[in-house]
Scaffold this motif. Structure first.
Motif, PDB file in Angstrom:
ATOM      1  N   GLU A 118       0.098   8.463  -6.000  1.00 39.01           N
ATOM      2  CA  GLU A 118      -1.059   9.356  -5.842  1.00 39.01           C
ATOM      3  C   GLU A 118      -0.702  10.761  -6.337  1.00 39.01           C
ATOM      4  O   GLU A 118       0.370  11.282  -6.014  1.00 39.01           O
ATOM      5  N   HIS A 172      -8.992   8.027   0.445  1.00 36.00           N
ATOM      6  CA  HIS A 172      -8.403   7.280   1.558  1.00 36.00           C
ATOM      7  C   HIS A 172      -9.442   7.017   2.647  1.00 36.00           C
ATOM      8  O   HIS A 172      -9.462   5.926   3.240  1.00 36.00           O
ATOM      9  N   SER A 173     -10.320   7.994   2.909  1.00 39.01           N
ATOM     10  CA  SER A 173     -11.369   7.791   3.914  1.00 39.01           C
ATOM     11  C   SER A 173     -12.280   6.647   3.503  1.00 39.01           C
ATOM     12  O   SER A 173     -12.662   5.809   4.340  1.00 39.01           O
ATOM     13  N   TYR A 225      -7.243  12.976  -2.301  1.00 39.63           N
ATOM     14  CA  TYR A 225      -6.658  11.849  -1.585  1.00 39.63           C
ATOM     15  C   TYR A 225      -7.441  11.548  -0.318  1.00 39.63           C
ATOM     16  O   TYR A 225      -7.726  10.386  -0.014  1.00 39.63           O
ATOM     17  N   LYS A 272       4.841  11.107   2.911  1.00 33.12           N
ATOM     18  CA  LYS A 272       3.947  10.679   3.992  1.00 33.12           C
ATOM     19  C   LYS A 272       4.781  10.187   5.160  1.00 33.12           C
ATOM     20  O   LYS A 272       5.725   9.409   4.974  1.00 33.12           O
ATOM     21  N   ARG A 287     -11.449   4.164   1.549  1.00 34.87           N
ATOM     22  CA  ARG A 287     -10.662   2.925   1.648  1.00 34.87           C
ATOM     23  C   ARG A 287     -10.576   2.445   3.096  1.00 34.87           C
ATOM     24  O   ARG A 287     -10.738   1.247   3.376  1.00 34.87           O
ATOM     25  N   LEU A 288     -10.326   3.372   4.016  1.00 33.37           N
ATOM     26  CA  LEU A 288     -10.239   2.991   5.431  1.00 33.37           C
ATOM     27  C   LEU A 288     -11.578   2.460   5.932  1.00 33.37           C
ATOM     28  O   LEU A 288     -11.629   1.478   6.680  1.00 33.37           O
ATOM     29  N   ILE A 327       1.067   4.450  -2.740  1.00 36.39           N
ATOM     30  CA  ILE A 327       0.786   5.845  -2.377  1.00 36.39           C
ATOM     31  C   ILE A 327       1.745   6.800  -3.091  1.00 36.39           C
ATOM     32  O   ILE A 327       1.402   7.960  -3.363  1.00 36.39           O
ATOM     33  N   LEU A 368       0.834  -1.203   0.000  1.00 33.91           N
ATOM     34  CA  LEU A 368       0.000   0.000   0.000  1.00 33.91           C
ATOM     35  C   LEU A 368       0.871   1.256   0.000  1.00 33.91           C
ATOM     36  O   LEU A 368       0.599   2.219  -0.739  1.00 33.91           O
ATOM     37  N   TRP A 392       4.235   7.864   8.374  1.00 27.33           N
ATOM     38  CA  TRP A 392       3.269   6.874   8.901  1.00 27.33           C
ATOM     39  C   TRP A 392       3.290   6.892  10.424  1.00 27.33           C
ATOM     40  O   TRP A 392       4.338   6.666  11.034  1.00 27.33           O
ATOM     41  N   TYR A 427       0.757  13.885   5.737  1.00 24.11           N
ATOM     42  CA  TYR A 427       1.100  13.925   4.324  1.00 24.11           C
ATOM     43  C   TYR A 427       1.395  15.352   3.896  1.00 24.11           C
ATOM     44  O   TYR A 427       0.739  16.293   4.354  1.00 24.11           O
TER      45      TYR A 427
END
Lengths: 102, 102
Positions: free
Chosen positions: A33, A69-70, A65, A39, A72-73, A30, A26, A41, A54
Motif C-alpha cells: 500500500e 480499507h473501510s 488507505y 502496521k 473492504r471491511l 498491505i 492480506l 495488528w 498504522y
C-alpha cells in the motif's frame, strides 16, 4: 509529515493463531500500500474487537488507505468501523520511547 | 503478555509545540508508570482529538493505567474518553514491520 491511522471494528474472530492463518496473505499485500511504514495488528477476543495502528508517510496516503480499507471491511461484513487519523507529537513521543523515527 | 492500550478523547488544544511545552512534565512522569514500555502521543487539530497509543508489559498494568488516566483526563475537564486494550497479533505485525519486539 508522517500520520498515524487508528482503526478498530467489531470482530468475532478468528483470533490469535487462527487469525494469523486467515490473514497472512492480506498482511503481505498491505506492504504494497502506498506510503505504509508499518502496521500493528490489534485484536481482543474479550472485547470482540480487532483493528490496526498504522504509520503512513503522509496524510493523503493515510486517507486513501482508510477509505479503501473501510470499504473492504464493510464488504467482509464487519461493522462499527472507526478510523481516526492523527499527527504524532514527536517531542512527547520521544520522551516516552515511542517507536517512531524522526 | 504485552498489551496495547489505545486512548483518545475530545481535545481543543494546545496542539503541536504548545502541547509539547504544556505536557513534557506529564510525559516524563509517564515513564514511571508500572509496566509502560512506550507511548506514542497522538493529536489532531483538524478532528479536535488527542490521545495515545501505549505498549504495556501485561494486562493488569494496562488496566490500572487506563483507570488512573481516565480519571486524570476527566479531572482535566476532558470528555468522550475512549480506551481500548488489545492483544497484539505478533505474527501479522511482524509481516508489516510493526515496531514491537517479541
Amino acid at each position: 509529515m508522517k500520520k498515524l491511522l487508528q482503526v478498530d471494528f467489531d470482530f468475532n474472530g478468528p483470533f490469535a493463531d487462527e487469525m494469523t492463518d486467515a490473514l497472512s496473505e492480506l498482511a503481505a499485500s498491505i506492504n504494497n500500500e502506498p506510503g505504509l511504514i508499518w502496521k500493528i495488528w490489534t485484536e481482543s477476543e474479550t472485547s470482540q474487537l480487532a483493528g490496526g495502528i498504522y504509520l503512513f508517510d503522509n496524510e493523503a496516503n493515510a486517507k486513501a488507505y482508510l477509505a479503501m480499507h473501510s470499504a473492504r471491511l464493510t464488504a467482509m461484513g464487519l461493522s462499527n468501523i472507526r478510523g481516526r487519523i492523527f499527527d504524532v507529537n514527536m517531542a512527547l513521543t520521544s520522551i516516552n520511547q515511542g517507536p517512531i523515527a524522526k
